[in-house]
Structure formats: structure tokens, C-alpha cells
Design a protein around this motif. Sequence first.
Motif, short mmCIF file in Angstrom:
data_model
loop_
_atom_site.label_atom_id
_atom_site.label_comp_id
_atom_site.label_asym_id
_atom_site.label_seq_id
_atom_site.Cartn_x
_atom_site.Cartn_y
_atom_site.Cartn_z
N ASN A 1 42.21 -9.24 -74.05
CA ASN A 1 43.56 -10.09 -73.91
C ASN A 1 43.02 -11.26 -73.23
O ASN A 1 42.45 -11.33 -72.12
CB ASN A 1 44.62 -9.18 -72.89
N ARG A 2 43.10 -12.43 -74.25
CA ARG A 2 42.72 -13.72 -73.63
C ARG A 2 43.91 -14.37 -72.74
O ARG A 2 44.97 -14.26 -73.29
CB ARG A 2 42.40 -14.81 -74.56
N GLU A 3 43.69 -14.67 -71.60
CA GLU A 3 44.90 -15.30 -70.73
C GLU A 3 44.37 -16.55 -70.32
O GLU A 3 43.34 -16.80 -69.80
CB GLU A 3 44.84 -14.27 -69.37
N ASP A 4 45.43 -17.46 -70.28
CA ASP A 4 45.20 -18.91 -69.61
C ASP A 4 46.00 -18.87 -68.27
O ASP A 4 47.24 -18.88 -68.35
CB ASP A 4 46.01 -19.75 -70.76
N VAL A 5 45.51 -18.90 -67.30
CA VAL A 5 46.21 -18.77 -65.84
C VAL A 5 46.27 -19.99 -65.48
O VAL A 5 45.29 -20.63 -64.90
CB VAL A 5 45.53 -17.80 -64.79
N THR A 6 47.36 -20.46 -65.04
CA THR A 6 47.52 -21.94 -64.48
C THR A 6 47.66 -21.78 -62.91
O THR A 6 48.00 -20.75 -62.27
CB THR A 6 49.16 -22.25 -64.56
N LEU A 7 46.61 -22.60 -62.56
CA LEU A 7 46.40 -22.73 -60.96
C LEU A 7 46.97 -23.79 -60.28
O LEU A 7 47.03 -23.69 -58.95
CB LEU A 7 44.72 -22.55 -60.77
N ALA A 8 47.32 -25.08 -61.05
CA ALA A 8 47.73 -25.90 -60.17
C ALA A 8 48.80 -26.81 -61.34
O ALA A 8 48.81 -26.69 -62.33
CB ALA A 8 46.82 -26.76 -59.98
N ASN A 9 49.69 -27.61 -60.83
CA ASN A 9 50.55 -28.59 -61.35
C ASN A 9 50.43 -29.99 -60.89
O ASN A 9 49.39 -30.06 -60.09
CB ASN A 9 51.97 -27.86 -61.18
N ASN A 10 51.34 -30.80 -61.39
CA ASN A 10 51.22 -32.19 -60.59
C ASN A 10 51.17 -32.52 -59.18
O ASN A 10 50.68 -33.35 -58.64
CB ASN A 10 52.46 -33.09 -61.40
N GLU A 11 51.90 -31.29 -58.60
CA GLU A 11 51.95 -31.38 -57.00
C GLU A 11 50.71 -30.77 -56.32
O GLU A 11 50.50 -31.06 -55.11
CB GLU A 11 53.09 -30.49 -56.46
N GLY A 12 49.95 -30.16 -56.90
CA GLY A 12 48.77 -29.55 -56.49
C GLY A 12 48.53 -27.93 -56.74
O GLY A 12 49.11 -27.75 -57.62
N TRP A 13 47.87 -27.50 -56.20
CA TRP A 13 47.53 -25.85 -56.21
C TRP A 13 48.88 -25.36 -55.89
O TRP A 13 49.56 -25.50 -55.16
CB TRP A 13 46.41 -25.37 -55.13
N ILE A 14 48.97 -24.15 -56.93
CA ILE A 14 50.38 -23.38 -56.89
C ILE A 14 50.10 -22.15 -55.89
O ILE A 14 51.09 -21.64 -55.33
CB ILE A 14 50.52 -22.72 -58.41
N GLY A 15 48.85 -21.87 -55.54
CA GLY A 15 48.68 -20.69 -54.53
C GLY A 15 48.76 -21.15 -53.23
O GLY A 15 49.32 -22.26 -52.95
N THR A 16 48.47 -20.22 -52.44
CA THR A 16 48.50 -20.39 -50.97
C THR A 16 47.16 -20.92 -50.30
O THR A 16 46.13 -20.48 -51.05
CB THR A 16 49.12 -19.06 -50.45
N GLY A 17 47.22 -21.78 -49.59
CA GLY A 17 45.94 -22.36 -49.10
C GLY A 17 45.81 -22.30 -47.48
O GLY A 17 46.67 -22.21 -46.88
N MET A 18 44.61 -22.16 -47.06
CA MET A 18 44.09 -22.42 -45.63
C MET A 18 42.91 -23.15 -45.62
O MET A 18 42.04 -22.78 -46.17
CB MET A 18 44.13 -21.03 -44.95
N ASP A 19 43.07 -24.38 -44.87
CA ASP A 19 41.62 -25.11 -45.12
C ASP A 19 41.59 -25.60 -46.07
O ASP A 19 42.31 -26.06 -46.88
CB ASP A 19 40.67 -24.51 -44.16
#
Length: 152
Positions: A87-105
Amino acid sequence: MKKLFYCAALMLGLYGCTTVDLYEKTATMSGQEWKSGYKPSFTFEITDTTSLYQVFFVMRHTDQYKFTNIFIDLGIKAPGSATVVNNREDVTLANNEGWIGTGMDDIYYHRRALGPPQPFRAGTYTFTLQQIMREDPLKYVLDAGIRLEKVR
């Protein structure tokens, strides 16, 4: 009355600490580069066929990762089958505001659902991941993997 409150709080605390049936495993990318030829595989057993399961793609990368998404091929080998379904997947990681995930440093973690929850039949499954971006190797990727959660 105070004893009843403490007993109830203790019972709720113990109930909240029960283990959740799930699977999560990641593969570390050597030198923070995911080469397209590297296809980590993840094998797990399903015994509960009455539940629905949500499959997630998980990934950690540095803030130097230069794309807002990642294209992956998710290979699934079901129990009793010799065929791998890709299955080919296009996984979005960011939008106009920045990264969608959680960040540390400067490290970001993403847990993105792949499709809706679905039933699995009993047996051993093997999932494989392959990055299929145009850049090869894909730089600044620390690790990538699969997470499986029981929905009901």
C-alpha cells in the motif's frame, strides 16, 4: 468517608495502569539516512479477532528534514499468505504552522494513522516499510516503524 474516597482513588489508579494491548517497534536509521533499499520488517501475532485495530506509521526526524510529508510503501503479509500486499501511503508531517508531531529541542516524533481501524484475522502478520521519496538516501530520519492499537 475518607477511607472510601482513598479506596476508590486507589482502585481507579490501579485500573488506569492496566496494560493496553498494542505493538510498537521502530528501526533506527544508520547515520540519520533512510536508504530506499532498507526495508525494516515488523512481525507480530494477533489473537483477538473480535477487536478492530488501528495501524500507525511512527517516525522521528530532526528539524533539518526538508519535506512536509513522506511517501512510504507499507507491505503487509497476512497469516497463511505467501503474497505481500503493498500500500502506497502519503503521510503528512507538517502544515503551514509547522510540524504536526511532538517535538523536543530539534527532534520531532510523528504517529500518523494509516487508514481507518480494521479487523485482523488470527495469526502472524509481517509489515515492511520502505521510503519511496525521490531523495535517496532520505536524510535526517532517525527511526521509523509501526504501531498497532486495539480500538475495541
